[in-house]
Design a protein around this motif. Structure first.
Motif, PDB file in Angstrom:
ATOM      1  N   GLY A  59      31.616  42.755  38.158  1.00 57.16           N
ATOM      2  CA  GLY A  59      33.038  42.562  38.436  1.00 57.16           C
ATOM      3  C   GLY A  59      33.617  41.412  37.649  1.00 57.16           C
ATOM      4  N   SER A  85      42.158  35.805  47.080  1.00 57.26           N
ATOM      5  CA  SER A  85      41.311  36.598  46.206  1.00 57.26           C
ATOM      6  C   SER A  85      40.000  35.853  46.050  1.00 57.26           C
ATOM      7  N   TRP A  86      39.051  36.465  45.435  1.00 53.61           N
ATOM      8  CA  TRP A  86      37.771  35.813  45.206  1.00 53.61           C
ATOM      9  C   TRP A  86      38.018  34.560  44.384  1.00 53.61           C
ATOM     10  N   HIS A  89      38.586  34.534  40.457  1.00 53.17           N
ATOM     11  CA  HIS A  89      39.527  35.440  39.798  1.00 53.17           C
ATOM     12  C   HIS A  89      40.634  34.697  39.063  1.00 53.17           C
ATOM     13  N   TYR A 105      48.799  39.326  50.650  1.00 59.01           N
ATOM     14  CA  TYR A 105      47.808  40.331  51.035  1.00 59.01           C
ATOM     15  C   TYR A 105      47.386  40.176  52.499  1.00 59.01           C
ATOM     16  N   ILE A 132      46.046  43.335  39.897  1.00 52.11           N
ATOM     17  CA  ILE A 132      44.639  43.504  40.243  1.00 52.11           C
ATOM     18  C   ILE A 132      44.571  43.952  41.698  1.00 52.11           C
ATOM     19  N   HIS A 134      41.907  45.424  44.659  1.00 49.61           N
ATOM     20  CA  HIS A 134      40.522  45.651  45.062  1.00 49.61           C
ATOM     21  C   HIS A 134      40.500  47.052  45.673  1.00 49.61           C
ATOM     22  N   CYS A 136      38.354  48.791  47.304  1.00 50.08           N
ATOM     23  CA  CYS A 136      37.860  48.838  48.680  1.00 50.08           C
ATOM     24  C   CYS A 136      37.124  47.543  48.989  1.00 50.08           C
ATOM     25  N   HIS A 138      38.160  44.623  50.178  1.00 54.52           N
ATOM     26  CA  HIS A 138      38.838  43.477  49.561  1.00 54.52           C
ATOM     27  C   HIS A 138      38.019  42.212  49.751  1.00 54.52           C
ATOM     28  N   ASN A 139      37.851  41.509  48.653  1.00 56.01           N
ATOM     29  CA  ASN A 139      37.060  40.280  48.672  1.00 56.01           C
ATOM     30  C   ASN A 139      38.006  39.097  48.611  1.00 56.01           C
ATOM     31  N   ASP A 144      41.326  46.596  53.882  1.00 62.90           N
ATOM     32  CA  ASP A 144      41.786  47.596  52.926  1.00 62.90           C
ATOM     33  C   ASP A 144      43.086  48.234  53.402  1.00 62.90           C
TER      34      ASP A 144
END
Length: 150
Positions: A59, A85-86, A89, A105, A132, A134, A136, A138-139, A144
């Protein structure tokens, strides 16, 4: 290791694939079925050749390749990532010279998706922006959109 992982590993070994490098865009059959899974095997976009897929390493590696692509071919475009987000990112895109924005989100009140906020933020993003999503799990939230929201 989960037994299903061991079984998958055995199946891969049993195929006796060669160990040569893949083409620069990856394993064509994998790319094709990935696109069919994402867009539907009968997608007009696929039939018209408007979808391009490539295989990349992980990823993070894929995002870095994408960030370099955006910087080179869409200079000045902003990338919108979910909030949260992660952790890496934002840095991946920023280090590639790409402007990073965030869209709503997570809704702390409902501990769910802030779908209205997400839609509003994405609808107000300038034309030519990159989003961007995700697909499925979601990180880092694991939340989702529903099928209807997709």
């Amino acid at each position: 290791v989960l037994s299903v992982v061991r079984k998958a590993e055995e199946r891969v070994v049993a195929q006796k694939n060669n160990k040569e490098y893949l083409p620069i865009d990856g394993f064509a059959a994998f790319n094709r079925v990935s696109a069919e899974l994402m867009f539907g095997a009968d997608s007009p976009l696929l039939a018209d050749g408007k979808i391009v897929t490539l295989q990349s390493l992980s990823g993070t590696g894929s995002l870095r390749v994408g960030a370099a692509f955006i910087n080179r071919f869409f200079p000045g475009a902003s990338v919108y990532i979910p909030n949260p987000s992660w952790g890496n990112h934002k840095n991946i895109f920023a280090d590639a010279g790409v402007d990073v924005q965030q869209y709503k989100y997570f809704d702390k009140e409902t501990i769910g998706l802030d779908f209205a906020g997400m839609k509003a933020d994405l609808e107000s993003a300038p034309a030519g922006s990159v989003v961007i999503l995700h697909a499925c799990a979601h990180n880092p939230t694991g939340i989702d959109p529903t099928k209807a929201q997709w």
